[in-house]
Design a protein around this motif. Structure first.
Motif, short mmCIF file in Angstrom:
data_model
loop_
_atom_site.label_atom_id
_atom_site.label_comp_id
_atom_site.label_asym_id
_atom_site.label_seq_id
_atom_site.Cartn_x
_atom_site.Cartn_y
_atom_site.Cartn_z
N GLY A 105 0.81 -1.22 0.00
CA GLY A 105 0.00 0.00 0.00
C GLY A 105 0.84 1.26 0.00
N ALA A 106 1.93 1.25 0.75
CA ALA A 106 2.78 2.44 0.82
C ALA A 106 3.37 2.78 -0.55
N LYS A 107 3.68 1.75 -1.34
CA LYS A 107 4.24 2.00 -2.68
C LYS A 107 3.20 2.58 -3.63
N LEU A 108 1.93 2.43 -3.30
CA LEU A 108 0.85 2.99 -4.12
C LEU A 108 0.34 4.33 -3.58
N ALA A 109 0.88 4.78 -2.45
CA ALA A 109 0.36 5.97 -1.77
C ALA A 109 0.47 7.25 -2.59
#
Length: 120
Positions: A105-109
């Protein structure tokens, strides 16, 4: 570009533990093999029918080979299909509960609405 083909790859590989392991250890070889043998078969068909025109673009092939879920999402791959497959691929490398999912999720933030179109 074919979002259908990206999603079909993610769906079919995720449902076969042997393919998951091949995709983890030799992604380029699996993508090439899958594109040549499975890509043009009809999904869930046992009749031997097949199409002849489906193929990954160079950009799609590169993202699949690199296990780049951010690029796959940007190309229109469904995020739930990438998440479930990538959990199978990489969750075992983490020690904390939900560690991989949080990193995913953090990489898509950096993405914001409107998200890329994921309709097929």
């Amino acid at each position: 570009m074919s979002r259908y083909l990206l999603n079909k790859f993610l769906f079919t590989v995720d449902r076969d533990p042997a393919l998951v392991e091949r995709y983890r250890s030799e992604p380029a070889e699996l993508v090439t093999w899958w594109e040549g043998t499975v890509a043009n078969s009809l999904l869930n068909s046992h009749t031997g029918e097949a199409s002849t025109w489906l193929a990954f673009t160079a950009e799609e092939r590169a993202a699949l080979t690199a296990h780049d879920h951010v690029k796959l999402f940007e190309l229109g791959a469904h995020p739930f299909l990438t998440l479930t497959l990538f959990i199978a691929l990489f969750e075992r490398d983490n020690t904390e509960p939900l560690e991989y999912q949080k990193a995913y999720g953090a990489k898509l933030a950096h993405l914001s609405l409107p998200y890329p179109d994921i309709a097929t």
